[in-house]
Enzyme design. Sequence first.
Site, mmCIF file in Angstrom:
data_model
loop_
_atom_site.group_PDB
_atom_site.id
_atom_site.type_symbol
_atom_site.label_atom_id
_atom_site.label_comp_id
_atom_site.label_asym_id
_atom_site.label_seq_id
_atom_site.Cartn_x
_atom_site.Cartn_y
_atom_site.Cartn_z
ATOM 1 C CG ASP A 120 7.445 35.818 21.815
ATOM 2 O OD1 ASP A 120 7.323 36.960 20.875
ATOM 3 O OD2 ASP A 120 8.507 35.522 22.652
ATOM 4 C CG ASP A 198 -7.981 41.274 15.139
ATOM 5 O OD1 ASP A 198 -7.421 41.179 14.008
ATOM 6 O OD2 ASP A 198 -7.673 40.441 16.206
#
Length: 292
Positions: A120, A198
């Site tokens: 999450d 990223d």
Amino acid sequence: MTDHVSILCDIACELGEGPSYDPATNRLFWFDITGKRLLEKPFPDGETVVHDLPFMASAIAVIDAGRQLLAAENGLHVRDAATGALSLVQPIEADNALTRANDSRVHPCGAFWIGTMAKDESRDRGAIYWFFRGELRPLYRPLSIPNSICFSPDGRIAYFTDTPRGLLYRVDCDPQTGLPVGEPAVFVDWRGSDGFIDGSVVDAEGVLWNARWAGGAVDAWAPDGRRLRTIAVPAAQATCPAFAGADASRLVATSAWKGKSERQRGAEPDAGKTFLIDMPVCGRFEPKVKIA
């Protein structure tokens, strides 16, 4: 599309990640992490095959001609390349159902750096581990979303980031073991800039190519930290680049539609697709991972 970018695969992944090219088979592999899928494509124009997985996985490495290693939510699995059969060889956070593997890459010596994170995206639930010849060690923790794990061609430098913090680090490495020596130093400070750091990969000249999440771009960074160029891709959430082709001179990039509403996806129809950045690069092939 820009002059340099085209769609390599039009299968839209919720969270496309972990592209890796195997020169021995001329196949590009990548994942839809949240979709629990491994995608396989003869490069560049073969038909894409989708393999369903029993877990979330995020990275793949070649062991030998018949076997691959997958970084998954409960550890490292050997995959039979012909049958797809899977066997767990190294548990990693297997007792924690709230975390999964994320960005991971093989060091030139054959060691595997594996990132983990909360499913999450809760802060400080993840880590980066080192795995080499059957031994596992934690390297850095706590981290939130480890990314940008990659290495200089000679194995003397490792790079990594914790994406929400906006800092790309470099750290000296032992080229024989892939273990860090010394403390990480900031290589790129991206705080307050457009998007987030990223996945990354380093080419044969030491240039680091980074996919910029929420920035819709792939950036090239010189070994001294200068930004050399930026290539726009038609998906805001670019996730990870890889080198491909017979001489590793092609650059591909995955992307994601994760978190986007139907309206947002309609406005960004290429989100989650995999792109070919058709400009020559001095790429290099991923090393094989050494598990024993």
